[in-house]
Design a protein around this motif. Structure first.
Motif, PDB file in Angstrom:
ATOM      1  N   PRO A 191      10.239   4.827  -5.502  1.00  0.00           N
ATOM      2  CA  PRO A 191      10.101   5.890  -4.490  1.00  0.00           C
ATOM      3  C   PRO A 191       8.979   5.650  -3.479  1.00  0.00           C
ATOM      4  O   PRO A 191       8.142   6.513  -3.256  1.00  0.00           O
ATOM      5  CB  PRO A 191       9.817   7.120  -5.350  1.00  0.00           C
ATOM      6  CG  PRO A 191       9.015   6.564  -6.485  1.00  0.00           C
ATOM      7  CD  PRO A 191       9.627   5.207  -6.768  1.00  0.00           C
ATOM      8  N   PHE A 192       8.978   4.476  -2.831  1.00  0.00           N
ATOM      9  CA  PHE A 192       7.873   4.174  -1.917  1.00  0.00           C
ATOM     10  C   PHE A 192       7.767   5.192  -0.787  1.00  0.00           C
ATOM     11  O   PHE A 192       6.678   5.426  -0.260  1.00  0.00           O
ATOM     12  CB  PHE A 192       7.962   2.751  -1.370  1.00  0.00           C
ATOM     13  CG  PHE A 192       9.046   2.545  -0.346  1.00  0.00           C
ATOM     14  CD1 PHE A 192       8.779   2.717   0.994  1.00  0.00           C
ATOM     15  CD2 PHE A 192      10.317   2.186  -0.736  1.00  0.00           C
ATOM     16  CE1 PHE A 192       9.775   2.529   1.940  1.00  0.00           C
ATOM     17  CE2 PHE A 192      11.311   1.993   0.197  1.00  0.00           C
ATOM     18  CZ  PHE A 192      11.042   2.169   1.546  1.00  0.00           C
ATOM     19  N   THR A 193       8.886   5.815  -0.433  1.00  0.00           N
ATOM     20  CA  THR A 193       8.812   6.810   0.644  1.00  0.00           C
ATOM     21  C   THR A 193       7.924   7.996   0.261  1.00  0.00           C
ATOM     22  O   THR A 193       7.409   8.680   1.139  1.00  0.00           O
ATOM     23  CB  THR A 193      10.212   7.311   1.036  1.00  0.00           C
ATOM     24  OG1 THR A 193      10.873   7.827  -0.120  1.00  0.00           O
ATOM     25  CG2 THR A 193      11.051   6.181   1.627  1.00  0.00           C
ATOM     26  N   SER A 194       7.730   8.197  -1.028  1.00  0.00           N
ATOM     27  CA  SER A 194       6.838   9.272  -1.482  1.00  0.00           C
ATOM     28  C   SER A 194       5.367   8.898  -1.320  1.00  0.00           C
ATOM     29  O   SER A 194       4.498   9.754  -1.447  1.00  0.00           O
ATOM     30  CB  SER A 194       7.112   9.591  -2.949  1.00  0.00           C
ATOM     31  OG  SER A 194       8.424  10.070  -3.107  1.00  0.00           O
ATOM     32  N   PHE A 195       5.091   7.618  -1.058  1.00  0.00           N
ATOM     33  CA  PHE A 195       3.713   7.150  -0.969  1.00  0.00           C
ATOM     34  C   PHE A 195       3.292   6.786   0.452  1.00  0.00           C
ATOM     35  O   PHE A 195       2.163   6.379   0.675  1.00  0.00           O
ATOM     36  CB  PHE A 195       3.512   5.923  -1.864  1.00  0.00           C
ATOM     37  CG  PHE A 195       3.888   6.158  -3.298  1.00  0.00           C
ATOM     38  CD1 PHE A 195       3.212   7.072  -4.082  1.00  0.00           C
ATOM     39  CD2 PHE A 195       4.942   5.461  -3.872  1.00  0.00           C
ATOM     40  CE1 PHE A 195       3.564   7.285  -5.403  1.00  0.00           C
ATOM     41  CE2 PHE A 195       5.300   5.667  -5.190  1.00  0.00           C
ATOM     42  CZ  PHE A 195       4.610   6.582  -5.961  1.00  0.00           C
ATOM     43  N   THR A 196       4.189   6.913   1.422  1.00  0.00           N
ATOM     44  CA  THR A 196       3.888   6.437   2.774  1.00  0.00           C
ATOM     45  C   THR A 196       2.740   7.175   3.448  1.00  0.00           C
ATOM     46  O   THR A 196       2.113   6.625   4.342  1.00  0.00           O
ATOM     47  CB  THR A 196       5.133   6.516   3.681  1.00  0.00           C
ATOM     48  OG1 THR A 196       5.594   7.857   3.712  1.00  0.00           O
ATOM     49  CG2 THR A 196       6.235   5.599   3.192  1.00  0.00           C
ATOM     50  N   LYS A 197       2.454   8.385   3.028  1.00  0.00           N
ATOM     51  CA  LYS A 197       1.378   9.151   3.670  1.00  0.00           C
ATOM     52  C   LYS A 197       0.035   9.020   2.956  1.00  0.00           C
ATOM     53  O   LYS A 197      -0.958   9.596   3.393  1.00  0.00           O
ATOM     54  CB  LYS A 197       1.777  10.612   3.801  1.00  0.00           C
ATOM     55  CG  LYS A 197       2.944  10.755   4.773  1.00  0.00           C
ATOM     56  CD  LYS A 197       3.224  12.168   5.122  1.00  0.00           C
ATOM     57  CE  LYS A 197       4.387  12.167   6.101  1.00  0.00           C
ATOM     58  NZ  LYS A 197       4.619  13.426   6.710  1.00  0.00           N
TER      59      LYS A 197
END
Length: 81
Positions: free
Chosen positions: A56-62
């Motif tokens: 779930p890299f999109t959960s870590f983009t911020k």
């Protein structure tokens, strides 16, 4: 903890959690900070290939780069497994 190997069953098959300890053979011990940031922000492995969508890299983009550097420092300090 952090050594991976736990199964995650999905409709697409079973995926296994990764080893995120600093072990150089099976974990992230050979990763640079830049490798870690690229994995967490873009879902790209150190070898340039993309991770499976189950990561779930999109959960870590911020997460800021500074916080990711701190997280990598913490992971580098735990015992390798």
């Amino acid at each position: 903890p952090f050594a991976g190997g736990l199964p995650i069953k999905t409709p697409f098959g079973t995926f296994f959690t990764p080893n995120i300890t600093p072990d150089k053979a099976t974990g992230i011990g050979n990763w640079t900070v830049d490798n870690f940031i690229k994995a967490m922000h873009e879902g790209v492995r150190p070898d340039g290939k993309r991770y499976f969508p189950v990561f779930p890299f999109t959960s870590f983009t911020k997460i800021s780069k500074q916080d990711l550097i701190a997280l990598k420092s913490y992971l580098d300090a735990i015992p390798p497994v």
